[in-house]
Design a protein around this motif. Structure first.
Motif, PDB file in Angstrom:
ATOM      1  N   LEU A 220       0.739  -1.457  -0.012  1.00 49.66           N
ATOM      2  CA  LEU A 220       0.097   0.115  -0.034  1.00 49.66           C
ATOM      3  C   LEU A 220       0.772   1.217   0.129  1.00 49.66           C
ATOM      4  N   ALA A 221       2.038   1.255   0.489  1.00 42.28           N
ATOM      5  CA  ALA A 221       2.832   2.134   0.328  1.00 42.28           C
ATOM      6  C   ALA A 221       3.436   2.556  -0.984  1.00 42.28           C
ATOM      7  N   ILE A 222       3.501   1.643  -1.837  1.00 35.84           N
ATOM      8  CA  ILE A 222       3.914   1.466  -3.266  1.00 35.84           C
ATOM      9  C   ILE A 222       2.650   2.142  -3.841  1.00 35.84           C
ATOM     10  N   LEU A 223       1.645   1.613  -3.907  1.00 35.01           N
ATOM     11  CA  LEU A 223       0.386   1.983  -3.891  1.00 35.01           C
ATOM     12  C   LEU A 223       0.232   3.595  -3.983  1.00 35.01           C
ATOM     13  N   ASN A 224       0.263   3.976  -2.922  1.00 34.03           N
ATOM     14  CA  ASN A 224       0.027   5.405  -2.663  1.00 34.03           C
ATOM     15  C   ASN A 224       1.117   6.155  -3.224  1.00 34.03           C
ATOM     16  N   ASP A 225       2.128   5.619  -3.435  1.00 35.15           N
ATOM     17  CA  ASP A 225       3.063   6.620  -4.211  1.00 35.15           C
ATOM     18  C   ASP A 225       2.982   6.480  -5.848  1.00 35.15           C
ATOM     19  N   ALA A 260       8.331  -6.518  -7.005  1.00 33.85           N
ATOM     20  CA  ALA A 260       9.558  -6.363  -7.855  1.00 33.85           C
ATOM     21  C   ALA A 260      10.363  -5.457  -7.122  1.00 33.85           C
ATOM     22  N   GLU A 261      11.570  -6.137  -7.074  1.00 34.95           N
ATOM     23  CA  GLU A 261      12.680  -5.232  -6.300  1.00 34.95           C
ATOM     24  C   GLU A 261      13.938  -5.104  -7.189  1.00 34.95           C
ATOM     25  N   VAL A 262      14.280  -3.854  -7.391  1.00 37.49           N
ATOM     26  CA  VAL A 262      15.505  -3.469  -8.258  1.00 37.49           C
ATOM     27  C   VAL A 262      16.674  -2.994  -7.276  1.00 37.49           C
ATOM     28  N   ASP A 263      17.899  -3.758  -7.285  1.00 40.36           N
ATOM     29  CA  ASP A 263      18.992  -3.386  -6.528  1.00 40.36           C
ATOM     30  C   ASP A 263      18.403  -3.605  -4.946  1.00 40.36           C
ATOM     31  N   GLY A 264      17.660  -4.641  -4.496  1.00 38.50           N
ATOM     32  CA  GLY A 264      16.918  -4.893  -3.181  1.00 38.50           C
ATOM     33  C   GLY A 264      15.862  -3.974  -2.739  1.00 38.50           C
ATOM     34  N   GLU A 265      15.416  -3.030  -3.766  1.00 37.46           N
ATOM     35  CA  GLU A 265      14.589  -1.980  -3.016  1.00 37.46           C
ATOM     36  C   GLU A 265      12.975  -2.423  -3.666  1.00 37.46           C
ATOM     37  N   PRO A 266      12.142  -2.763  -2.933  1.00 38.50           N
ATOM     38  CA  PRO A 266      10.715  -2.939  -3.717  1.00 38.50           C
ATOM     39  C   PRO A 266      10.453  -1.391  -4.296  1.00 38.50           C
ATOM     40  N   VAL A 267       9.996  -1.818  -5.715  1.00 40.75           N
ATOM     41  CA  VAL A 267       9.510  -0.722  -6.492  1.00 40.75           C
ATOM     42  C   VAL A 267       8.243  -1.041  -7.228  1.00 40.75           C
ATOM     43  N   ALA A 268       7.828  -2.096  -7.208  1.00 37.55           N
ATOM     44  CA  ALA A 268       6.526  -2.469  -7.735  1.00 37.55           C
ATOM     45  C   ALA A 268       5.665  -3.555  -7.318  1.00 37.55           C
ATOM     46  N   PHE A 269       4.508  -3.732  -7.585  1.00 40.73           N
ATOM     47  CA  PHE A 269       3.519  -4.940  -6.990  1.00 40.73           C
ATOM     48  C   PHE A 269       2.669  -5.167  -8.154  1.00 40.73           C
ATOM     49  N   MET A 270       2.158  -6.494  -8.019  1.00 37.96           N
ATOM     50  CA  MET A 270       0.919  -6.587  -8.743  1.00 37.96           C
ATOM     51  C   MET A 270       0.208  -7.713  -7.971  1.00 37.96           C
ATOM     52  N   VAL A 309      -7.112  -8.813 -11.483  1.00 38.29           N
ATOM     53  CA  VAL A 309      -5.925  -7.836 -11.276  1.00 38.29           C
ATOM     54  C   VAL A 309      -6.553  -6.589 -10.694  1.00 38.29           C
ATOM     55  N   PRO A 310      -6.780  -6.440  -9.465  1.00 35.59           N
ATOM     56  CA  PRO A 310      -7.470  -5.127  -9.173  1.00 35.59           C
ATOM     57  C   PRO A 310      -6.579  -4.039  -8.812  1.00 35.59           C
ATOM     58  N   LEU A 311      -5.216  -4.188  -8.654  1.00 35.64           N
ATOM     59  CA  LEU A 311      -4.193  -3.407  -8.178  1.00 35.64           C
ATOM     60  C   LEU A 311      -2.874  -3.712  -8.897  1.00 35.64           C
ATOM     61  N   MET A 312      -2.187  -2.464  -9.354  1.00 35.41           N
ATOM     62  CA  MET A 312      -0.873  -2.808  -9.918  1.00 35.41           C
ATOM     63  C   MET A 312      -0.334  -1.533 -10.023  1.00 35.41           C
ATOM     64  N   GLY A 313       1.103  -1.398  -9.645  1.00 29.89           N
ATOM     65  CA  GLY A 313       1.784   0.039  -9.320  1.00 29.89           C
ATOM     66  C   GLY A 313       3.325  -0.001  -9.510  1.00 29.89           C
ATOM     67  N   VAL A 314       3.837   0.948 -10.016  1.00 32.89           N
ATOM     68  CA  VAL A 314       5.417   0.961 -10.071  1.00 32.89           C
ATOM     69  C   VAL A 314       5.466   2.485  -9.444  1.00 32.89           C
ATOM     70  N   VAL A 315       6.383   2.620  -8.609  1.00 36.33           N
ATOM     71  CA  VAL A 315       6.794   3.782  -7.916  1.00 36.33           C
ATOM     72  C   VAL A 315       6.876   4.773  -9.013  1.00 36.33           C
ATOM     73  N   LYS A 316       6.703   6.348  -8.641  1.00 38.93           N
ATOM     74  CA  LYS A 316       6.722   7.270  -9.538  1.00 38.93           C
ATOM     75  C   LYS A 316       7.949   7.505 -10.149  1.00 38.93           C
ATOM     76  N   MET A 331       6.058  -9.707 -13.821  1.00 37.91           N
ATOM     77  CA  MET A 331       5.102 -10.055 -12.986  1.00 37.91           C
ATOM     78  C   MET A 331       3.842 -10.543 -13.226  1.00 37.91           C
ATOM     79  N   ILE A 332       3.192 -10.037 -14.601  1.00 35.66           N
ATOM     80  CA  ILE A 332       1.992 -10.637 -15.291  1.00 35.66           C
ATOM     81  C   ILE A 332       2.516 -12.188 -15.769  1.00 35.66           C
ATOM     82  N   GLU A 333       3.577 -12.342 -16.303  1.00 34.90           N
ATOM     83  CA  GLU A 333       3.980 -13.465 -16.766  1.00 34.90           C
ATOM     84  C   GLU A 333       4.073 -14.652 -15.818  1.00 34.90           C
TER      85      GLU A 333
END
Length: 382
Positions: A220-225, A260-270, A309-316, A331-333
């Motif tokens: 939800l933190a990723i979603l709000n961003d 999804a994490e990039v360099d260990g940082e969570p940046v997206a979800f599905m 899939v009700p929610l999906m987001g990538v940080v701004k 993530m989709i695949e």
């Protein structure tokens, strides 16, 4: 015949408000009866955290002593605080939960909701919202010929004409896309996924349900961003996070929600949910006396046709980059594969997606998605 509109007062009226939807929609083969306990919770202050930042009045319509319609009128103070270019701002009130036997009843109900909003100082009605943008926004204007998926609404096709005849004009369409998930995605998508799998910086992981609260807060933190600049965005409050998490936990499966994490940082979800509507369509809206046992059995290992899939987001900071699209396709695949292999699903549904969200529309169209339902939010000056 005279239509009498009166406010809902007390528990008995709230129950009648909820029950009316089952009476009026019982003959529609594509209407899925929601669980009554959840429908009642939605309109009960103290049980729905929406009321912590909103005020609402429910109304019932009667004709010759019979209930013939219902509507809610409400003001979401978080909506009032939104920027004008995101659909909010001072003076914007809402109505929703419309059910009516005919145009005369709908006209009387909407008129009453508008008057309540005027009396509260509102200058615009934006509707329908039942109740929050995060619940069932918009009026179904396309796709009445098949049932809605979990957490999506359904409506009598006649409502569109009745609403538009009262001077309402559409301001935003919300789209859902359906996809045949039994087929491999196009070669371009497969190459993008394969490229991501060779990138050591990227990790796509399942959620850990044993750390449910922590994972929910992260998502939800990723979603709000990710969604903060979207039209209609209203922040989800901490109380709403806890409330939603409690409701969704029984239908959360680790392999259907990816981070999804990039360099260990969570940046997206599905987030993907098995279509609970398929599992409860034969319950008539009740878990008792024995439907709760059926539901527990069905939830142990769901076998459903549709995944939503009700929610999906990538940080701004990553939006509009090639990496963002790559993470999304990966993530989709991964979820597509597990949905088919482990749950027997054949169909996916993405949405809702704003009609002008070109990034998400492009992703849905690239995997051969087609629009199957359209929900419209209307506006009218008061």
């Amino acid at each position: 015949m005279t239509v009498r509109i009166r406010p809902v007062i007390g528990k008995r009226d709230r129950k009648r408000f909820v029950d009316l939807a089952y009476t009026l929609n019982g003959g529609d083969p594509n209407w899925v009866p929601p669980l009554r306990m959840e429908a009642l919770e939605l309109v009960t202050p103290g049980k729905n955290p929406f009321y912590e930042h909103a005020e609402q009045q429910l109304f019932l319509a009667e004709r010759e002593g019979q209930l013939v319609g219902r509507i809610s009128a409400h003001i979401d103070h978080l909506w009032l605080a939104m920027p004008a270019d995101q659909g909010g701002g001072p003076g914007i009130g809402n109505w929703g939960m419309l059910e009516a036997v005919d145009a005369a009843v709908a006209t009387a109900l909407i008129g009453q909701a508008e008057q309540w909003l005027r009396d509260k100082g509102m200058t615009t009605a934006m509707a329908p919202l039942s109740c929050s943008i995060w619940e069932e926004p918009g009026l179904l204007v396309q796709g009445h010929d098949h049932p809605p998926t979990v957490m999506m609404g359904h409506a009598n096709p006649a409502y569109q004409g009745w609403v538009e005849a009262l001077g309402y004009s559409g301001v935003k369409d919300l789209l859902t896309f359906e996809i045949d998930i039994t087929k491999d995605f196009p070669p371009l998508v497969q190459r993008i996924v394969s490229s991501g799998e060779r990138n050591a910086r990227i990790r796509i992981r399942k959620v850990d349900k044993s750390r449910f609260d922590e994972e929910a807060a992260l998502i939800l933190a990723i979603l709000n961003d990710a969604w903060s600049d979207n039209w209609g965005f209203v922040p989800i409050t901490p109380t709403e996070i806890a409330h939603t998490g409690k409701k969704l936990k029984p239908i959360v499966f680790e392999d259907l929600i990816r981070v999804a994490e990039v360099d260990g940082e969570p940046v997206a979800f599905m987030m993907t949910l098995p279509d609970l509507n398929e599992m409860t369509a034969d319950f008539g809206g009740s878990l008792f006396p024995f439907n709760w046992i059926k539901l527990l059995r069905r939830l142990r290992k769901p076998r459903v046709k549709t995944m939503r899939v009700p929610l999906m987001g990538v940080v701004k900071k990553l939006q509009a980059t090639r990496l963002a699209s790559q993470l999304a396709f990966m993530m989709i695949e991964y979820i597509r594969r597990d949905s088919v292999a482990d749950y027997g699903a054949t169909r996916g549904e993405f949405g809702w997606i704003l009609e002008d969200n070109q990034g998400m529309r492009s992703i849905a169209e690239t995997i051969d998605g087609r629009v199957n339902k359209v929900y419209r939010i209307y506006s009218k000056d008061l």
